[in-house]
Design a protein around this motif. Structure first.
Motif, PDB file in Angstrom:
ATOM      1  N   ASN A   1       1.894   4.731  -7.622  1.00 44.08           N
ATOM      2  CA  ASN A   1       1.715   6.180  -7.436  1.00 44.08           C
ATOM      3  C   ASN A   1       2.912   6.958  -7.981  1.00 44.08           C
ATOM      4  OD1 ASN A   1      -0.500   5.417  -6.015  1.00 44.08           O
ATOM      5  ND2 ASN A   1       0.340   5.911  -3.998  1.00 44.08           N
TER       6      ASN A   1
ATOM      7  N   LYS B   1      -0.310   2.414  11.107  1.00 38.46           N
ATOM      8  CA  LYS B   1      -0.959   1.555  10.111  1.00 38.46           C
ATOM      9  C   LYS B   1      -0.321   0.171  10.146  1.00 38.46           C
ATOM     10  CE  LYS B   1      -3.138   2.391   6.277  1.00 38.46           C
ATOM     11  NZ  LYS B   1      -2.470   2.450   5.016  1.00 38.46           N
TER      12      LYS B   1
ATOM     13  N   SER C   1      -2.362   1.432  -4.767  1.00 37.67           N
ATOM     14  CA  SER C   1      -3.631   1.214  -4.070  1.00 37.67           C
ATOM     15  C   SER C   1      -4.650   0.593  -4.997  1.00 37.67           C
ATOM     16  CB  SER C   1      -4.172   2.531  -3.512  1.00 37.67           C
ATOM     17  OG  SER C   1      -4.305   3.452  -4.575  1.00 37.67           O
ATOM     18  N   ASN C   2      -5.688   0.046  -4.371  1.00 39.63           N
ATOM     19  CA  ASN C   2      -6.829  -0.487  -5.101  1.00 39.63           C
ATOM     20  C   ASN C   2      -8.056   0.063  -4.384  1.00 39.63           C
ATOM     21  OD1 ASN C   2      -8.228  -2.313  -6.923  1.00 39.63           O
ATOM     22  ND2 ASN C   2      -8.709  -3.467  -5.061  1.00 39.63           N
ATOM     23  N   GLY C   3      -8.534   1.209  -4.840  1.00 43.72           N
ATOM     24  CA  GLY C   3      -9.603   1.903  -4.119  1.00 43.72           C
ATOM     25  C   GLY C   3      -9.134   2.197  -2.711  1.00 43.72           C
ATOM     26  N   ASP C   4     -10.028   1.970  -1.731  1.00 44.51           N
ATOM     27  CA  ASP C   4      -9.548   2.203  -0.361  1.00 44.51           C
ATOM     28  C   ASP C   4      -9.325   0.895   0.393  1.00 44.51           C
ATOM     29  OD1 ASP C   4     -12.175   1.678  -0.148  1.00 44.51           O
ATOM     30  OD2 ASP C   4     -12.769   3.708   0.466  1.00 44.51           O
ATOM     31  N   GLN C   5      -9.135  -0.166  -0.332  1.00 43.31           N
ATOM     32  CA  GLN C   5      -8.856  -1.459   0.308  1.00 43.31           C
ATOM     33  C   GLN C   5      -7.520  -1.396   1.073  1.00 43.31           C
ATOM     34  OE1 GLN C   5      -9.072  -4.737  -2.449  1.00 43.31           O
ATOM     35  NE2 GLN C   5      -8.259  -6.217  -0.986  1.00 43.31           N
ATOM     36  N   GLU C   6      -7.545  -1.891   2.303  1.00 46.26           N
ATOM     37  CA  GLU C   6      -6.323  -1.877   3.115  1.00 46.26           C
ATOM     38  C   GLU C   6      -5.729  -3.262   3.310  1.00 46.26           C
ATOM     39  OE1 GLU C   6      -4.613   0.558   3.899  1.00 46.26           O
ATOM     40  OE2 GLU C   6      -5.909   2.302   4.010  1.00 46.26           O
TER      41      GLU C   6
ATOM     42  N   SER D   1       5.379   8.217  -1.018  1.00 55.07           N
ATOM     43  CA  SER D   1       4.393   7.815  -0.016  1.00 55.07           C
ATOM     44  C   SER D   1       4.976   8.046   1.369  1.00 55.07           C
ATOM     45  CB  SER D   1       4.051   6.351  -0.204  1.00 55.07           C
ATOM     46  OG  SER D   1       5.220   5.618  -0.420  1.00 55.07           O
TER      47      SER D   1
ATOM     48  N   ARG E   1       0.806  -1.222   0.000  1.00 59.75           N
ATOM     49  CA  ARG E   1       0.000   0.000   0.000  1.00 59.75           C
ATOM     50  C   ARG E   1       0.842   1.275   0.000  1.00 59.75           C
ATOM     51  NH1 ARG E   1      -2.756   2.352  -0.485  1.00 59.75           N
ATOM     52  NH2 ARG E   1      -4.220   3.036   1.083  1.00 59.75           N
TER      53      ARG E   1
END
Ligand code: GLU
Length: 469
Positions: free
Chosen positions: A295, A305, A273-278, A299, A269
């Motif tokens: 990205n 996290k 990213s893949n949407g807001d999947q964590e 980051s 992450r």
């Protein structure tokens, strides 16, 4: 089908920036049914050390990303590189340069004084009808490659988009030193070609090497791989990640009680990213990861996290696995008849394996002392009598007491009959069983310890009057 590699220079430990590069390379290769290869870039003898190589390989074993080929060591491939140097010389694509150190320094100084970028001036570059200087007797030549003198070096970077380096930015750089040893950019290009790389993912600190490597690919007629230059990982304030922020040896994460899946999930992450999947299992990473979606901006490392992810994985991996991992922390549950119960109870609140071990130890170890503040607050004049009565209730129900719910079934009526408040009974029991008031459910702890041990610990605490003065 992508063939990718991770190519660390063993000048230190593997840190998380490197591991992220390796993870992305690994995912891309595996996702496309390709191969992931490890290469140790150990040509710089002075700065390399064997311990670092060992530490790097150990880290790869820990995270479970093995190389699909035998690991290549550049230090063992000098002959291969020399063969290509010879070939380039023979084809007139490289040449010997006899410029002495003093001449080179003088050239640099003059260019700097004229506010020009320092670059080799082509003195020894052979050209049609050009007369080269006389070869000096006392200078061993370096080998320089003939870089293009006009136009631009272009490539499409998978992260950064269209890249353009003017020919004026790349001079006839040295590809072999006077002692015959090839230099870094040369061996990287040769190895990436010979190891069949289709895709090269690396940190964008290597971006300036890429045009040079392309010059080498072109000179040798090699296919140029697709490059992905990834932005750095910064600390939360946007500065370069320091040791204190987390830029430490990957194996330190193991020692600090992180599970490798949490670290990999965290790293995937950091830059993708893949949407807001964590939460990403390895299977999901393999299904969803695409280096073309990395990205473009740096980051930020986020220690909370990582802890959150670690807590998630501690809760969700099997107890068998946890028991194995705990061995490393000298916590041995193998053969314990309440292993499952202990782990189910303790893993709920643990953010690291060290916290998990501490929670387990707190239950399993006989307390050596009793928390003074808790004893003062919860152990009152009538507490000993109440505990003795409670022990009698337990004793008379001993045949039925196995699970937490069995203890609950006899304790609740005891509390009601004696008109007690829960903490009046539970806190002294917690202190007697674990030494402190911060422990999980008393019923669970009693079920884990078993009636005999519960009696022993309660009696012992009462005998010592909870260490109260
Ligand atoms: N050996 C280089 C390093 O450790 C990586 C080289 C590359 O990925 O091209 O930074």
């Amino acid at each position: 089908m992508a063939i990718t590699r991770f190519a660390p220079s063993p000048t230190g430990y593997l840190h998380i920036g490197g591991l992220r590069t390796a993870l992305y390379s690994y995912l891309w290769a595996k996702k496309t049914n390709g191969e992931f290869k490890l290469r140790i870039e150990d040509t710089d003898n002075a700065r390399n050390n064997e311990d670092a190589v060992k530490a790097i390989l150990e880290a790869f074993e820990w995270v479970g990303m093995p190389s699909d080929c035998e690991i290549e060591y550049q230090s063992k491939r000098t002959d291969i590189y020399k063969k290509y140097i010879a070939q380039l010389l023979e084809e007139g694509k490289a040449y010997k340069c006899y410029m002495s150190r003093d001449e080179l320094d003088a050239l640099r100084a003059a260019q700097e004084a004229a506010k020009e970028n320092p670059r080799y001036d082509g003195t020894w570059r052979p050209e049609d009808a050009k007369v080269l200087p006389e070869i000096p007797a006392d200078v061993e030549p370096v080998i320089r490659i003939k870089a293009p003198t006009e136009g631009a070096i272009l490539f499409e970077d998978g992260v950064k988009g269209s890249m353009k380096f003017e020919a004026s930015q790349v001079d006839d750089f040295v590809i072999a030193r006077a002692n015959g040893m090839p230099i870094y950019n040369f061996v990287v290009a040769i190895d990436d070609h010979l190891m069949g790389m289709t895709d090269v993912l690396r940190g964008d600190d290597h971006l300036s090497n890429t045009p040079k490597q392309i010059v080498i690919y072109n000179a040798l007629g090699f296919d140029i791989p697709k490059f992905y230059h990834m932005p750095m990982i910064n600390n939360p304030s946007g500065k370069k990640l320091s040791k204190r922020d987390g830029a430490m040896d990957v194996m330190q994460y193991k020692r600090d009680g992180y599970l490798p899946e949490a670290l990999l999930n965290f790293l995937v992450r950091l830059g993708w990213s893949n949407g807001d999947q964590e939460i990403f299992s390895m299977d999901e990473m393999l299904e969803l990861f695409d280096p073309n979606n990395i990205n473009k901006s740096a980051s930020a490392y986020n220690a909370e996290k990582l802890l959150w992810l670690n807590a998630h994985y501690i809760k969700n991996v099997s107890n068998e696995r946890l028991a194995n991992e705990l061995e490393f922390f000298d916590c041995h549950l193998e053969g314990h008849d309440k292993k499952e119960m202990i782990l189910d109870l303790s893993k709920e609140r643990a953010q690291t394996l060290i916290e998990l071990k501490d929670a387990i130890t707190k239950i399993l170890d006989v307390p050596s002392e009793y928390e003074a503040k808790g004893s003062k607050k919860f152990v009152k004049e009538n507490t000993i009598e109440m505990l003795n009565n409670y022990l009698q209730v337990l004793e008379s129900n001993k045949e039925t007491l196995h699970l937490a719910c069995d203890y609950e079934a006899v304790t609740k009526p005891f509390i009601a009959d004696n008109e007690l408040k829960f903490p009046q009974l539970f806190q002294p029991i917690r202190i007697a069983l674990t030494g402190g008031t911060q422990a999980p459910s008393v019923y669970d702890i009693m079920a884990i310890l078993g009636l005999e041990e519960v009696k022993n610990r309660l009696n012992s605490a009462m005998e010592k009057n909870f260490n109260k003065e």
